[in-house]
Design a protein around this motif. Structure first.
Motif, PDB file in Angstrom:
ATOM      1  N   THR A  68      -3.741  44.227   2.254  1.00 58.51           N
ATOM      2  CA  THR A  68      -3.280  42.798   2.407  1.00 58.51           C
ATOM      3  C   THR A  68      -4.370  41.994   2.999  1.00 58.51           C
ATOM      4  O   THR A  68      -5.502  42.304   3.470  1.00 58.51           O
ATOM      5  CB  THR A  68      -1.922  42.948   3.133  1.00 58.51           C
ATOM      6  N   ASN A  73      -2.279  48.498   4.743  1.00 60.22           N
ATOM      7  CA  ASN A  73      -2.115  49.511   3.472  1.00 60.22           C
ATOM      8  C   ASN A  73      -0.906  48.774   2.940  1.00 60.22           C
ATOM      9  O   ASN A  73       0.071  48.889   3.336  1.00 60.22           O
ATOM     10  CB  ASN A  73      -1.989  50.624   3.755  1.00 60.22           C
ATOM     11  N   ALA A  74      -1.217  48.018   1.762  1.00 63.38           N
ATOM     12  CA  ALA A  74      -0.141  47.390   0.791  1.00 63.38           C
ATOM     13  C   ALA A  74       0.677  48.652   0.369  1.00 63.38           C
ATOM     14  O   ALA A  74       1.605  48.139  -0.197  1.00 63.38           O
ATOM     15  CB  ALA A  74      -0.573  46.632  -0.500  1.00 63.38           C
ATOM     16  N   PHE A  75       0.366  49.902   0.327  1.00 63.68           N
ATOM     17  CA  PHE A  75       1.048  51.047  -0.215  1.00 63.68           C
ATOM     18  C   PHE A  75       1.780  51.915   0.840  1.00 63.68           C
ATOM     19  O   PHE A  75       1.716  53.148   0.621  1.00 63.68           O
ATOM     20  CB  PHE A  75       0.275  51.557  -1.384  1.00 63.68           C
ATOM     21  N   SER A 137       4.914  49.394  -3.060  1.00 71.60           N
ATOM     22  CA  SER A 137       4.138  48.681  -2.267  1.00 71.60           C
ATOM     23  C   SER A 137       4.905  47.965  -1.361  1.00 71.60           C
ATOM     24  O   SER A 137       6.293  47.892  -1.677  1.00 71.60           O
ATOM     25  CB  SER A 137       3.500  47.634  -3.216  1.00 71.60           C
ATOM     26  N   THR A 138       4.383  47.160  -0.358  1.00 68.59           N
ATOM     27  CA  THR A 138       5.209  46.467   0.704  1.00 68.59           C
ATOM     28  C   THR A 138       5.917  45.202   0.277  1.00 68.59           C
ATOM     29  O   THR A 138       6.657  44.761   0.959  1.00 68.59           O
ATOM     30  CB  THR A 138       4.435  46.163   1.907  1.00 68.59           C
ATOM     31  N   THR A 139       5.839  44.859  -1.042  1.00 72.41           N
ATOM     32  CA  THR A 139       6.163  43.669  -1.718  1.00 72.41           C
ATOM     33  C   THR A 139       7.854  43.469  -1.283  1.00 72.41           C
ATOM     34  O   THR A 139       8.057  42.172  -1.029  1.00 72.41           O
ATOM     35  CB  THR A 139       5.783  43.600  -3.310  1.00 72.41           C
ATOM     36  N   TYR A 143       5.586  51.270  -8.828  1.00 69.42           N
ATOM     37  CA  TYR A 143       4.759  51.182  -9.951  1.00 69.42           C
ATOM     38  C   TYR A 143       4.820  52.702 -10.382  1.00 69.42           C
ATOM     39  O   TYR A 143       4.702  53.809  -9.775  1.00 69.42           O
ATOM     40  CB  TYR A 143       3.196  50.858  -9.564  1.00 69.42           C
ATOM     41  N   THR A 187       7.015  48.889 -14.068  1.00 68.07           N
ATOM     42  CA  THR A 187       6.723  48.373 -12.626  1.00 68.07           C
ATOM     43  C   THR A 187       7.807  47.226 -12.507  1.00 68.07           C
ATOM     44  O   THR A 187       8.331  46.754 -13.430  1.00 68.07           O
ATOM     45  CB  THR A 187       5.484  47.697 -12.471  1.00 68.07           C
ATOM     46  N   ASN A 189       7.024  44.819 -10.507  1.00 64.77           N
ATOM     47  CA  ASN A 189       6.244  43.909  -9.927  1.00 64.77           C
ATOM     48  C   ASN A 189       6.186  42.779 -11.321  1.00 64.77           C
ATOM     49  O   ASN A 189       5.454  43.104 -12.309  1.00 64.77           O
ATOM     50  CB  ASN A 189       4.933  44.256  -9.712  1.00 64.77           C
TER      51      ASN A 189
END
Length: 280
Positions: A68, A73-75, A137-139, A143, A187, A189
């Motif tokens: 980010t 770590n975004a994952f 992911s942290t969203t 995926y 995904t 996303n």
């Protein structure tokens, strides 16, 4: 369509082998030409913890960390070697889909040294088993890469023994294979774009296995076989683009995009087969 063709061909071989017209003067040992087919269960190995891997600078080297704007770590929620069942890592992953595999073959055996048998065969195969690799992911978002064998053309040798009256055979087999593997992607996303690259490229692999076979009547053979296949599936990847995401999107920070693929590029299956054939 490919799988329907293979299934129809295998059924046709079975009908041909059982036709009474071929019963006269049929061979009683494993010596000469034959045609055959198989149907069985295709399964995948246990690849826990492998998940997906990333190439953030798109230099062809995977293993980068998607971060980010704060360098986190975004994952960090984690990866898994199955199909994501939702956007959260706490929802875990479903297992790979074992499936039915079909194959047709033509080959030649030669009886050697009394009870020995040596041979070569060419085989075409397909399968509906599917292998998954996922990341979260942290969203939050999930995926998942999806792989399935479209078809393979293989050349194998086999060595075995056929004692007694020669109507039974126990053998080991191994050789090379050339396959087309279908790649798909799913995904949650909805911001970035995702494109599967090199989906139609053929890949090389190897096979090894063992089996048993018996001539039952009129040149008709039935048997059981185990076959392990492994392909070096390192050509295909998913290209992640901007879509509607902003410039601070973690996938875009390093090079304006990111490539991702399964953490293990080997595509490996274990096949447990029932075989049928006719010897000329």
């Amino acid at each position: 369509m490919t799988k329907t063709i293979f299934a129809t061909a295998a059924a046709g071989i079975a009908m041909l082998a059982s036709a009474p017209a071929f019963a006269q003067d049929a061979p009683t040992t494993f010596d000469g030409f034959y045609i055959g087919g198989s149907v069985g269960l295709d399964t995948f190995g246990d690849d826990d913890g492998e998940g997906i891997t990333f190439d953030t600078d798109r230099d062809g080297q995977f293993g980068d960390v998607v971060t980010t704007t704060t360098r986190a770590n975004a994952f960090s929620p984690g990866l898994c070697s199955g199909a994501a069942t939702g956007p959260l890592a706490t929802q875990s992953c479903a297992k790979d889909d074992d499936g039915v595999g079909y194959a047709v073959r033509i080959g030649y055996d030669k009886r050697v040294g009394g009870i020995g048998v040596a041979g070569l065969l060419i085989e075409g195969s397909t399968s509906n088993a599917r292998e998954f690799s996922s990341g979260f992911s942290t969203t939050p978002a999930s995926y998942t890469t999806i792989r399935e064998l479209d078809y393979a053309i293989s050349a194998r040798g086999r060595l075995g023994i056929s004692p007694g009256d020669g109507r039974g055979l126990i053998y080991a087999t191994g050789g090379v294979s050339y396959a087309r593997i279908d790649h798909d992607f799913a995904t949650t996303n909805g911001a970035n774009s995702f494109d599967v690259v090199n989906n139609n490229d053929m890949v090389f692999g190897g096979q090894v296995g063992a089996g048993g076979e018996v001539i039952v009547a009129g040149g008709l053979t039935i048997g059981l076989e185990y076959l392990y296949s492994r392909y070096d599936d390192d050509k295909s990847f998913v290209a992640v683009g901007p879509g509607t995401a902003g410039a601070t999107n973690p996938f875009l920070l390093t090079s304006g995009g990111t490539n991702l693929r399964p953490g293990n590029t080997d595509f490996s299956t274990s096949s447990f087969r029932a075989t049928v054939g006719y010897r000329f």
